[in-house]
Design a protein around this motif. Structure first.
Motif, PDB file in Angstrom:
ATOM      1  N   UNK A  67      17.519  51.807   5.226  1.00  0.00           N
ATOM      2  CA  UNK A  67      16.111  52.130   5.041  1.00  0.00           C
ATOM      3  C   UNK A  67      15.450  52.678   6.296  1.00  0.00           C
ATOM      4  N   UNK A  68      16.182  52.854   7.363  1.00  0.00           N
ATOM      5  CA  UNK A  68      15.638  53.476   8.563  1.00  0.00           C
ATOM      6  C   UNK A  68      14.965  52.539   9.537  1.00  0.00           C
ATOM      7  N   UNK A  69      14.885  51.266   9.224  1.00  0.00           N
ATOM      8  CA  UNK A  69      14.281  50.311  10.146  1.00  0.00           C
ATOM      9  C   UNK A  69      15.211  49.120  10.330  1.00  0.00           C
ATOM     10  N   UNK A  70      15.015  48.401  11.420  1.00  0.00           N
ATOM     11  CA  UNK A  70      15.857  47.250  11.712  1.00  0.00           C
ATOM     12  C   UNK A  70      15.580  46.155  10.687  1.00  0.00           C
ATOM     13  N   UNK A  71      16.650  45.496  10.243  1.00  0.00           N
ATOM     14  CA  UNK A  71      16.549  44.485   9.195  1.00  0.00           C
ATOM     15  C   UNK A  71      15.820  43.246   9.685  1.00  0.00           C
ATOM     16  N   UNK A  72      15.290  42.505   8.713  1.00  0.00           N
ATOM     17  CA  UNK A  72      14.677  41.218   9.018  1.00  0.00           C
ATOM     18  C   UNK A  72      14.998  40.256   7.882  1.00  0.00           C
ATOM     19  N   UNK A  73      14.942  38.974   8.177  1.00  0.00           N
ATOM     20  CA  UNK A  73      15.208  37.964   7.158  1.00  0.00           C
ATOM     21  C   UNK A  73      16.680  37.860   6.827  1.00  0.00           C
ATOM     22  N   UNK A  74      16.987  37.610   5.534  1.00  0.00           N
ATOM     23  CA  UNK A  74      18.399  37.426   5.139  1.00  0.00           C
ATOM     24  C   UNK A  74      19.252  38.671   5.343  1.00  0.00           C
ATOM     25  N   UNK A  75      18.627  39.836   5.219  1.00  0.00           N
ATOM     26  CA  UNK A  75      19.380  41.074   5.420  1.00  0.00           C
ATOM     27  C   UNK A  75      19.863  41.181   6.857  1.00  0.00           C
ATOM     28  N   UNK A  76      19.079  40.719   7.803  1.00  0.00           N
ATOM     29  CA  UNK A  76      19.476  40.738   9.214  1.00  0.00           C
ATOM     30  C   UNK A  76      20.629  39.777   9.458  1.00  0.00           C
ATOM     31  N   UNK A  77      20.585  38.630   8.818  1.00  0.00           N
ATOM     32  CA  UNK A  77      21.669  37.648   8.989  1.00  0.00           C
ATOM     33  C   UNK A  77      22.970  38.182   8.412  1.00  0.00           C
ATOM     34  N   UNK A  78      22.908  38.713   7.197  1.00  0.00           N
ATOM     35  CA  UNK A  78      24.114  39.264   6.558  1.00  0.00           C
ATOM     36  C   UNK A  78      24.672  40.422   7.379  1.00  0.00           C
ATOM     37  N   UNK A  79      23.806  41.330   7.806  1.00  0.00           N
ATOM     38  CA  UNK A  79      24.252  42.464   8.617  1.00  0.00           C
ATOM     39  C   UNK A  79      24.859  42.022   9.934  1.00  0.00           C
ATOM     40  N   UNK A  80      24.222  41.046  10.586  1.00  0.00           N
ATOM     41  CA  UNK A  80      24.741  40.546  11.864  1.00  0.00           C
ATOM     42  C   UNK A  80      26.081  39.864  11.721  1.00  0.00           C
ATOM     43  N   UNK A  81      26.236  39.069  10.662  1.00  0.00           N
ATOM     44  CA  UNK A  81      27.507  38.372  10.431  1.00  0.00           C
ATOM     45  C   UNK A  81      28.617  39.379  10.140  1.00  0.00           C
ATOM     46  N   UNK A  82      28.355  40.356   9.273  1.00  0.00           N
ATOM     47  CA  UNK A  82      29.361  41.384   8.984  1.00  0.00           C
ATOM     48  C   UNK A  82      29.718  42.170  10.245  1.00  0.00           C
ATOM     49  N   UNK A  83      28.692  42.517  10.996  1.00  0.00           N
ATOM     50  CA  UNK A  83      28.908  43.261  12.236  1.00  0.00           C
ATOM     51  C   UNK A  83      29.786  42.465  13.202  1.00  0.00           C
ATOM     52  N   UNK A  84      29.450  41.181  13.421  1.00  0.00           N
ATOM     53  CA  UNK A  84      30.192  40.358  14.378  1.00  0.00           C
ATOM     54  C   UNK A  84      31.623  40.108  13.925  1.00  0.00           C
ATOM     55  N   UNK A  85      31.799  39.710  12.652  1.00  0.00           N
ATOM     56  CA  UNK A  85      33.156  39.454  12.163  1.00  0.00           C
ATOM     57  C   UNK A  85      33.995  40.722  12.149  1.00  0.00           C
ATOM     58  N   UNK A  86      33.391  41.843  11.782  1.00  0.00           N
ATOM     59  CA  UNK A  86      34.137  43.099  11.793  1.00  0.00           C
ATOM     60  C   UNK A  86      34.560  43.504  13.184  1.00  0.00           C
TER      61      UNK A  86
END
Length: 105
Positions: A67-86
């Motif tokens: 969506x062009x902006x930095x995530x917040x809330x649960x979307x930020x957690x999911x994105x961060x976890x996927x990013x870190x594990x990947x």
């Protein structure tokens, strides 16, 4: 009678056995081709793990910036976890690939 390891499945077997009781490989012939096949299969598995980790990393970045902006809330957690594990999974898998190639030499 002594115990040795099977060159194919790496399980302990008798040195007098004509076939491995675990993988049924004949132990009296040339085993170099079977060992090479085992190395190729392991290398293929590691490349698949690397691809899965890279896919998780990219999915994390996409979820984080969707969506062009930095995530917040649960979307930020999911994105961060996927990013870190990947990212960590990719690095670990690449080290395993290098160690596997060194073992082949």
């Amino acid at each position: 009678m002594a115990l040795t390891t099977c060159p194919i499945c790496d399980k302990r077997i008798s040195d007098k056995a004509k076939t491995c009781p675990h993988c049924q490989t004949a132990l009296d012939g040339d085993l170099s081709s079977a060992q090479r096949i085992k190395q190729i299969e392991k290398s293929s598995r590691l490349m698949t793990h690397s691809f899965i980790a890279m896919t998780a990393f990219i999915a994390g970045v996409v979820v984080w910036f969707w969506g062009g902006e930095v995530a917040s809330g649960p979307r930020a957690i999911i994105g961060g976890v996927l990013f870190a594990f990947g990212f960590v999974g990719y690095l670990v898998t690449r080290v395993r690939i290098i160690l596997n190639k060194r073992k082949q030499l």
